[in-house]
Design a protein around this motif. Structure first.
Motif, PDB file in Angstrom:
ATOM      1  N   TRP A  62      25.263 -16.458   0.138  1.00 53.82           N
ATOM      2  CA  TRP A  62      24.434 -15.205   0.261  1.00 53.82           C
ATOM      3  C   TRP A  62      24.145 -14.608   2.008  1.00 53.82           C
ATOM      4  O   TRP A  62      24.907 -15.781   2.972  1.00 53.82           O
ATOM      5  CB  TRP A  62      22.612 -15.529   0.333  1.00 53.82           C
ATOM      6  CG  TRP A  62      21.949 -16.873   0.536  1.00 53.82           C
ATOM      7  CD1 TRP A  62      21.786 -16.869   1.617  1.00 53.82           C
ATOM      8  CD2 TRP A  62      21.892 -18.099  -0.002  1.00 53.82           C
ATOM      9  NE1 TRP A  62      21.085 -18.287   2.091  1.00 53.82           N
ATOM     10  CE2 TRP A  62      21.736 -19.187   1.025  1.00 53.82           C
ATOM     11  CE3 TRP A  62      22.250 -18.616  -0.876  1.00 53.82           C
ATOM     12  CZ2 TRP A  62      20.561 -20.371   0.901  1.00 53.82           C
ATOM     13  CZ3 TRP A  62      22.263 -19.733  -1.571  1.00 53.82           C
ATOM     14  CH2 TRP A  62      21.302 -20.413  -0.226  1.00 53.82           C
ATOM     15  N   GLY A  81      21.870 -11.618  -1.857  1.00 54.42           N
ATOM     16  CA  GLY A  81      22.028 -13.022  -2.352  1.00 54.42           C
ATOM     17  C   GLY A  81      20.808 -13.320  -2.799  1.00 54.42           C
ATOM     18  O   GLY A  81      19.641 -13.101  -2.302  1.00 54.42           O
ATOM     19  N   SER A  90      23.923  -9.259  -7.785  1.00 50.48           N
ATOM     20  CA  SER A  90      22.708 -10.174  -5.901  1.00 50.48           C
ATOM     21  C   SER A  90      21.736  -9.230  -6.367  1.00 50.48           C
ATOM     22  O   SER A  90      21.355  -8.434  -6.317  1.00 50.48           O
ATOM     23  CB  SER A  90      23.740  -9.110  -5.079  1.00 50.48           C
ATOM     24  OG  SER A  90      23.152  -9.866  -3.652  1.00 50.48           O
TER      25      SER A  90
END
Length: 193
Positions: A62, A81, A90
């Motif tokens: 992330w 993320g 995501s």
């Protein structure tokens, strides 16, 4: 106080030095601003914030971006993320931490820019997130930024002693979903990426 229509923003990669006292103060929930931020009720101390930042940086799972106005004033952050690299998906979370910028349309602009970063830089095919049904400002911000409501999960959250629905939202990368052209039509609003 910034004028709603004139605030220009940019997203820059978050660096450790950006996590100062003002940044950490965004995660103080004494005013209830974060009531919708985490479904688990997690609290965010400086140590937790720094640890999350470092873990994300190390894993490549992330990425954090700082939202700034054109004068360099920090407004909030975006987290892209965790990224599922295999499936090219995501989550994307936006926090307007500086309360002086709430209600100014900043989240819409920041999410729109972050969509582009996720699609172009990280080759994400599909962004998704979940929002408390009563968090109307967030639902509006994401949908104005090119996202769409995909589903409602009945009673997903437990809030104030009763169940609350989760609104599932998504945004599709036109590179992978050309039929979704128009869902993600948004003006490029500026970025350092």
């Amino acid at each position: 106080m910034p004028n709603k229509n004139n605030v220009k923003i940019r997203l820059i990669p978050l660096e450790k030095q950006h996590i100062d006292d003002a940044y950490v103060s965004w995660f103080d929930n004494s005013d209830g601003h974060l009531d919708y931020f985490t479904g688990s009720g997690r609290t965010f101390t400086r140590e937790v914030i720094l640890n999350d930042f470092e873990k994300g940086k190390e894993s490549g799972g992330w990425f954090y971006y700082l939202i700034q106005d054109c004068d360099g004033q920090s407004i909030g952050n975006i987290k892209i993320g965790p990224i599922d690299h295999r499936n090219k998906t995501s989550d994307l979370v936006c926090l307007i931490g500086n309360r002086n910028f709430l209600g100014k349309g900043i989240a819409v602009k920041a999410i729109s820019i972050a969509n582009e970063i996720a699609f172009k830089k990280y080759d994400i095919s599909r962004l998704h997130s979940g929002i408390y049904a009563s968090n109307i400002p967030s639902i509006k911000a994401y949908t104005k930024a090119g996202w769409f409501v995909e589903a409602t999960l009945k009673g997903y959250y437990w809030k104030d002693g009763k169940p609350e629905d989760r609104i599932c939202i998504a945004c599709l990368n036109p590179k992978y979903f050309p039929e979704a052209n128009g869902i993600n039509n948004h003006e490029k609003l500026g970025s350092d990426e």
